[in-house]
Design a protein around this motif. Sequence first.
Motif, PDB file in Angstrom:
ATOM      1  N   LEU A  81       0.848  -1.189   0.000  1.00  0.00           N
ATOM      2  CA  LEU A  81       0.000   0.000   0.000  1.00  0.00           C
ATOM      3  C   LEU A  81       0.881   1.235   0.000  1.00  0.00           C
ATOM      4  O   LEU A  81       1.762   1.384   0.847  1.00  0.00           O
TER       5      LEU A  81
ATOM      6  N   SER B  29      -6.534   6.279   2.062  1.00  0.00           N
ATOM      7  CA  SER B  29      -6.007   4.921   2.244  1.00  0.00           C
ATOM      8  C   SER B  29      -6.536   4.321   3.531  1.00  0.00           C
ATOM      9  O   SER B  29      -6.901   3.143   3.578  1.00  0.00           O
TER      10      SER B  29
ATOM     11  N   VAL C  14     -10.016   3.136   2.980  1.00  0.00           N
ATOM     12  CA  VAL C  14     -10.092   1.862   2.260  1.00  0.00           C
ATOM     13  C   VAL C  14      -9.746   0.709   3.201  1.00  0.00           C
ATOM     14  O   VAL C  14     -10.400  -0.343   3.208  1.00  0.00           O
TER      15      VAL C  14
ATOM     16  N   PHE D 127     -12.161  -2.444   4.077  1.00  0.00           N
ATOM     17  CA  PHE D 127     -11.722  -3.823   3.827  1.00  0.00           C
ATOM     18  C   PHE D 127     -11.803  -4.658   5.095  1.00  0.00           C
ATOM     19  O   PHE D 127     -12.136  -5.850   5.071  1.00  0.00           O
TER      20      PHE D 127
ATOM     21  N   TRP E 225      -1.922  -5.405   4.692  1.00  0.00           N
ATOM     22  CA  TRP E 225      -1.298  -4.315   3.984  1.00  0.00           C
ATOM     23  C   TRP E 225       0.161  -4.162   4.390  1.00  0.00           C
ATOM     24  O   TRP E 225       0.523  -4.278   5.536  1.00  0.00           O
TER      25      TRP E 225
ATOM     26  N   LEU F 189      -1.544  -1.001  -4.202  1.00  0.00           N
ATOM     27  CA  LEU F 189      -2.619  -0.003  -4.242  1.00  0.00           C
ATOM     28  C   LEU F 189      -1.973   1.329  -3.898  1.00  0.00           C
ATOM     29  O   LEU F 189      -1.242   1.430  -2.920  1.00  0.00           O
TER      30      LEU F 189
ATOM     31  N   GLU G 273      -4.642   2.374  -8.710  1.00  0.00           N
ATOM     32  CA  GLU G 273      -4.468   3.705  -8.135  1.00  0.00           C
ATOM     33  C   GLU G 273      -5.670   4.586  -8.399  1.00  0.00           C
ATOM     34  O   GLU G 273      -6.460   4.338  -9.304  1.00  0.00           O
TER      35      GLU G 273
ATOM     36  N   LEU H 235     -10.274   5.701  -4.923  1.00  0.00           N
ATOM     37  CA  LEU H 235      -9.320   4.711  -4.410  1.00  0.00           C
ATOM     38  C   LEU H 235     -10.030   3.420  -4.046  1.00  0.00           C
ATOM     39  O   LEU H 235      -9.515   2.318  -4.275  1.00  0.00           O
ATOM     40  N   LEU H 236     -11.248   3.554  -3.516  1.00  0.00           N
ATOM     41  CA  LEU H 236     -12.003   2.362  -3.138  1.00  0.00           C
ATOM     42  C   LEU H 236     -12.360   1.521  -4.357  1.00  0.00           C
ATOM     43  O   LEU H 236     -12.202   0.291  -4.366  1.00  0.00           O
TER      44      LEU H 236
ATOM     45  N   SER I 262     -10.787   1.520  -7.152  1.00  0.00           N
ATOM     46  CA  SER I 262      -9.548   0.933  -7.665  1.00  0.00           C
ATOM     47  C   SER I 262      -9.208  -0.307  -6.848  1.00  0.00           C
ATOM     48  O   SER I 262      -8.739  -1.314  -7.390  1.00  0.00           O
ATOM     49  N   ALA I 263      -9.447  -0.231  -5.534  1.00  0.00           N
ATOM     50  CA  ALA I 263      -9.185  -1.389  -4.683  1.00  0.00           C
ATOM     51  C   ALA I 263     -10.118  -2.541  -5.046  1.00  0.00           C
ATOM     52  O   ALA I 263      -9.721  -3.714  -5.017  1.00  0.00           O
TER      53      ALA I 263
ATOM     54  N   MET J 280      -8.773  -4.161  -7.912  1.00  0.00           N
ATOM     55  CA  MET J 280      -7.662  -4.983  -7.474  1.00  0.00           C
ATOM     56  C   MET J 280      -8.160  -6.339  -6.978  1.00  0.00           C
ATOM     57  O   MET J 280      -7.585  -7.388  -7.294  1.00  0.00           O
TER      58      MET J 280
END
Lengths: 353, 364
Positions: free
Chosen positions: A23, A34, A37, A41, A50, A82, A274, A294-295, A297-298, A301
Amino acid sequence: MLIARSSSPLHFDMTAVMQTVTLIPGDGIGPEISTAVMRIFEAAQVPIQWDERNVTAIQGPGGNWMIPPNTKESMDRNKIGLKGPLKTPVAAGHPSMNLLLRKTFDLYANVRPCMSIEGYKTPYTDVDLVTIRENTEGEYSGIEHVIVDGVVQSIKLITEDASERIAKYAFEYAVNNQRSSVTAVHKANIMRMSDGLFLRKCREAAENYKDIKFTEMYLDTVCLNMVQDPTQFDVLVMPNLYGDILSDLCAGLIGGLGVTPSGNIGTNGVAIFESVHGTAPDIAGADLANPTALLLSAVMMLRHMGLHAHAQRIQTACFNTIQDKRVLTKDLGGNAKCSEFTAAICERVQDLD
Amino acid sequence: VQLLTDSHFNRHVFPPPPARYGGRHTVTLIPGDGIGPELANHVRELFWFCCVPVDFELVNVDSSLTAEDDINNAIMSIRRNGVALKGNLETNHNLPPSYKSRNNLLRTSLDLYANVMHCQSLPGVKTRHRNIDIMIIRENTEGEYSSLEHESVPGVVECLKIITRVNSLRIADFAFQTARQNGRRRITAVHKANIMKLGDGLFLECCKEVASGYPDIAFDTLIVDNATMQLVSRPQQFDMMLMPNLYGNVVSNVCAGLVGGPGLVPGANHGEHYALFEAGTRNTGRSIANRNSANPTAMLLASCLLLDHLKLPAYAHMIRRATLSTVTETRMHTADLGGQASTSDVIKSIRNAIQSTGPLTQSI
C-alpha cells in the motif's frame, strides 16, 4: 463396497489465505483515503494484509533516480499494489514519481473501467466501457529536438513488441471480464506507418480470440460517437496519447476523476491500482476527501486477485451509499466527512454479509 | 434563437477573386465519397433554385486510384478559382504510406492553415447539454499530421510531430483576429505541454506572445485531457478554443457530438490565398450513402459560409435562415437527429421556407 465419507470436507477454502498487498498511501489526501479503504476492507473481512510503503525519489549510486529499494522489493514480492495520489513537484530535478513507478515495474497497460454510478447523476447514463491504454511509448516517449531555431520535432514511437503486448492484454482482459468486443482506436489514415503497425498487431491478436468481436475506428469518430451514445462501446484499446485523452473523456462521462478507478498492469505479474485524481492539498488532513476513486480501484484490485465475492460486496455497498444520498462527501453533493462516509459504507458492507 | 451571424468571417485573409464576367463566381466543387456526391448535388440545385451567381466547376477525385493526378487537378482548379466546396475523400488506410490522405494533401498544398468550426446548440435538437457556443480554431497543416514517418529499425516506427514558431504565431494571430471580429471574449489554448515540453511548449509560447498584443481578449490554457473532461461535463464554460492539429481533431469532434452530431456543423479551412468549405467533422458517411437519409444541414451551412466569403451575404442569409428554421422550427429531422425525414424532405422544406420569405433573388 461402502465408500466412507470423511468427516471434514476435503476442499480447501482459498479465500481464507491472507494475501499481502503493498500500500502506497501517497501525498495530500492520500493517507486519509487509504485509511478509509483499509477500514472498509476490515469491515468486509477481506483476507488482505497491507504492507505500507512510501515512494520518494532517491538517487541511486549511478546518479539515476529510483524509488526506495525496500518499496521495490515489497512490490516484487507481493506483486499487487494499491496507490494513492502522488504529488509531482515542479522543479525537483527528478522525474515524476508516477513515471518512475511506471519505468521500474514496466507498467505497460493502463486500464480504466468507466461505469455510470447510479446516484451520482451525470448527463450520461448506462456508460459501461473500459479503456486500455498503452502506457510506455507512443507520443509520450519524451524524445524531442529543436531542429533549427523555431522548429521542434517530437517523436512518437510505436514498436511491434509493445503493440503486440497491449493488444494481447486487451483481448485477455475482454475474455477474463466477460466483455464481448474490443475496438482499436487509431488514426492510420494520417499516421499510416505508426498507427498502421499498431492496428496490424491488434488484428493479429484478434485472430487468436475469435469469440471476441474486433472492430477498428478512427479516433475522431470514437470521440464523436462517444459523446452522443457511449453505450455502443465496450473495450477500447489504443496507443498512449489517444488513451490519455479518451480515458479522461470517459472519466468525465461518469463524473470525473474523483469516482474513476484505474489499474496499471506490468510484466512479471505486477499490478498497481491507483486513484487518478490529484493530491488536493487544500483539503488534506481535513477529513473532507472522497475515497470513492481509491475504493473502486481497490475493488478492481480484488477482482484482479480473484476475490470476486468481496469485490462485489464492497462495490455494492459503495454504490448503495451514494445512491442513498444521505451521507455524501462534499464533491458528491453532500456535506458529510470522509470518516462518516466511510463508516456508512462499512455499515452497509457488514449488512450485506 | 440567435442565428449564426451572417458576417461570420474574418477579413484579414486575402479577399476572394472578384466576380468574373457577368458578375458570376466560379467555385471548385469536389463531391468526394460516401454521401458527398448526393449532398453536392443538393447544394447545386438549391443554388440554381435561389439564382445564386455561382457556377460550380466540378472536379471528381477518385480516391481509389494511387496516382495523384486527380488530386493535383483539384488543387490546380482551386488555385485558379480561389474557393472550393468539398465532400470528404476516403482514405484507404491499408494502403502503404506512399498513398497519402487526399484531404490532407489539399490542405497542405494550398496552405490552408486555419480550420474553423463553430459549434452552437440549436433549439429543437435534442442534446444532453444546452447553451453551447464554442468556436474552434485548429492549426491545419503541421503537428501530428506532418506524415513524416520512418521505420528506423525493423519493428520500431517513428512518427514526427512538427511544431514551428511561424505556423504557431500565424494560427494564434488568426484566432485572436477572428475573436475580435466575432465578439469573442476569451480564448483557451489546448495543449499537452507538461509531456511534450518542447513541441507544445513552443505552441503555447507563441500563443502567449500573440495574446499580449490583444489585451481586450482574455487568454488561458488547458491540458487536452482536462479539456475533454470539462467539455463533457460543462461545455458552456468555453468561448473560443485554439489548438494544434491532433487535439483540434479530438476537440472539434467532441464539440460537434455535443451539439447534435456530424450532420449539423459546417467547417471552413482558410489560407492566405484560398478557402475551402466542407462539413466540419469530415465524415464520408459510407454506411448511409445513396439512401437519401443523410443530413444536408452541415453541407448547406458550409455553402452559406462559402457565400459569405464571396461577399454575397444576402444569399447566404437567405439559405442559412431557411436551413436553420427547418431544423429548429419546422423540426424536419433526418435519422441522425432522431427523426424520420429523408434528405429530399429536408431540402423540400428548405425550398418552401425560402419561397415563403419573398422573391427568390435579392439585390446585393
